[in-house]
Design an enzyme around this catalytic site. Structure first.
Site, PDB file in Angstrom:
ATOM      1  N   HIS A   1      40.820  58.145  48.561  1.00 24.08           N
ATOM      2  CA  HIS A   1      40.537  56.963  47.756  1.00 24.08           C
ATOM      3  C   HIS A   1      39.422  57.232  46.746  1.00 24.08           C
ATOM      4  O   HIS A   1      38.403  57.843  47.072  1.00 24.08           O
ATOM      5  CB  HIS A   1      40.137  55.787  48.656  1.00 24.08           C
ATOM      6  CG  HIS A   1      40.011  54.503  47.909  1.00 24.08           C
ATOM      7  ND1 HIS A   1      41.112  53.795  47.475  1.00 24.08           N
ATOM      8  CD2 HIS A   1      38.921  53.805  47.485  1.00 24.08           C
ATOM      9  CE1 HIS A   1      40.702  52.713  46.828  1.00 24.08           C
ATOM     10  NE2 HIS A   1      39.379  52.702  46.812  1.00 24.08           N
TER      11      HIS A   1
ATOM     12  N   SER B   1      41.389  50.438  42.529  1.00 20.20           N
ATOM     13  CA  SER B   1      41.083  49.807  43.813  1.00 20.20           C
ATOM     14  C   SER B   1      41.138  48.282  43.675  1.00 20.20           C
ATOM     15  O   SER B   1      42.184  47.736  43.316  1.00 20.20           O
ATOM     16  CB  SER B   1      39.726  50.307  44.313  1.00 20.20           C
ATOM     17  OG  SER B   1      39.529  50.014  45.658  1.00 20.20           O
TER      18      SER B   1
ATOM     19  N   ASP C   1      44.305  57.740  52.046  1.00 14.89           N
ATOM     20  CA  ASP C   1      43.749  56.483  51.550  1.00 14.89           C
ATOM     21  C   ASP C   1      44.416  55.329  52.288  1.00 14.89           C
ATOM     22  O   ASP C   1      45.655  55.262  52.350  1.00 14.89           O
ATOM     23  CB  ASP C   1      44.017  56.390  50.039  1.00 14.89           C
ATOM     24  CG  ASP C   1      43.466  55.123  49.393  1.00 14.89           C
ATOM     25  OD1 ASP C   1      42.781  54.327  50.080  1.00 14.89           O
ATOM     26  OD2 ASP C   1      43.734  54.914  48.195  1.00 14.89           O
TER      27      ASP C   1
END
Length: 357
Positions: free
Chosen positions: A327, A143, A297
């Protein structure tokens, strides 16, 4: 967190960090790995050293956790578990970095922290101290940490003081650009769990400023000035996304606006914050990449576009797309939040490292 923020009781991200705090585990050694909280170049890190006899020089990974540059910690249970597994199974030294977080420390501080640790670790004398093979070192992150890993790889490729070249960059569902926040993945997954569009926009804006005007402009995708439109082709999803990710969407680039915002917050257009803005010449110098994207995501298209641009620049890329994942799915490998998809993604990731690092 939102209610507490509105009432002035605490900053939104302070409330969110309470979740992080519940997940922290102590740096406890086990029969396979020695784990310590220490510092490298004055930056806190959690260091994982295999206990087994090396049998030659070891691999190494410098890892950057996720959390939108505002949350997260190397000591969170899932990160600790994954780092231990990589250290043990691959006989690798893992340096998991606790960089400073926004909003207290905005861009470029988180980047500068992770770059400082990586550059320090890549010195010959430091690699020798930990028994690391200079030809088998990678950077990795998930991320926002994937954003930092991509940016670090780019900067290292141009730093004349760094003699050690990275073997690989691992980008797990990375955030890679803040220009177009209305990509197909942002539209398709606007309200999906873990990372809705509104939260990702909050993370991006907090990375740069406390000014709510930027967050509002980002929400309407009107935060990039007209004189920066030359950058739009670098994030043009109609060119860089695979056909199956473009389905049902018609390309419309960001609407220009926010000239004052971009001048006040130049990080918006800085490749250290948005690695997708790097030139083709810069990309050509990068090491092989492992990129994981998840269908459900908002950041799906960032990773897919970067895979496309890296391939076009001649960089070897393994792009693994999980059509049934969301995600941060790889974090869900421990009770009580344990999912089969998390184990599958983690196993594939470790297998790739075993073969390519």
């Amino acid at each position: 967190s939102e209610v507490a923020d509105l009432l002035g009781l605490m900053h939104y991200m302070e409330g969110m960090r309470l979740i992080t705090a519940l997940e922290l585990v102590a740096p406890t050694p086990d029969e396979n790995v020695t784990v310590t909280d220490t510092e490298l170049n004055n930056i806190p890190v959690r260091l994982y050293l295999p206990r087994r006899a090396p049998g030659g020089l070891r691999r190494a990974m410098v890892y950057f956790h996720g959390g939108g540059w505002c949350l997260g910690d190397a000591g969170m249970k899932s990160y600790d578990h994954i780092s231990r597994r990589i250290s043990n199974e691959l006989n690798a030294v893992v340096v998991s970095v606790n960089y400073r977080l926004a909003p207290e420390h905005r861009f470029p501080v988180p980047f500068e922290d992770v770059y400082s640790v990586t550059k320090f670790f890549l010195q010959g004398k430091v690699l020798s101290q930990y028994g690391v093979d200079p030809a088998r070192v990678c950077v990795a992150g998930d991320s926002a940490g994937g954003n930092l890993a991509a940016a670090v790889a780019q900067q290292l490729s141009e730093d004349p003081e760094v003699k050690t070249k990275l073997k690989a960059q691992i980008l797990l569902y990375p955030a890679l650009q803040a220009l177009d926040l209305n990509l197909p993945s942002y539209q398709d997954n606007e309200n999906k769990p873990i990372l809705p569009r509104s939260l990702m926009i909050r993370f991006w804006s907090e990375y740069f400023t406390s000014d709510p005007a930027l967050r509002e402009a980002m929400a309407s995708n009107q935060h990039i000035p007209a004189d920066s439109e030359h950058l739009f082709p670098l994030v043009n999803w109609s060119r860089w996304l695979p056909a199956e990710m473009r389905r049902g969407h018609e390309y419309r680039g960001p609407a220009s606006g926010g000239a004052g915002l971009a001048r006040t917050h130049p990080g918006l257009l800085d490749p250290r914050a948005s690695p997708l803005l790097a030139s083709d010449a810069r990309l050509r110098r990068l090491p092989p990449a492992y990129i994981l994207t998840c269908e459900h995501d908002v950041l799906r298209d960032d990773g897919a576009m970067y895979a496309g641009r890296l391939r076009a620049a001649g960089v070897p890329v393994t792009h693994r797309h999980a059509k049934d994942a969301f995600h941060a799915a790889m974090m869900f490998v421990l009770w009580p939040a344990e999912l089969a998809v998390g184990h599958r993604l983690l196993n594939a990731y470790v297998d790739w490292l075993r073969e390519n690092l």
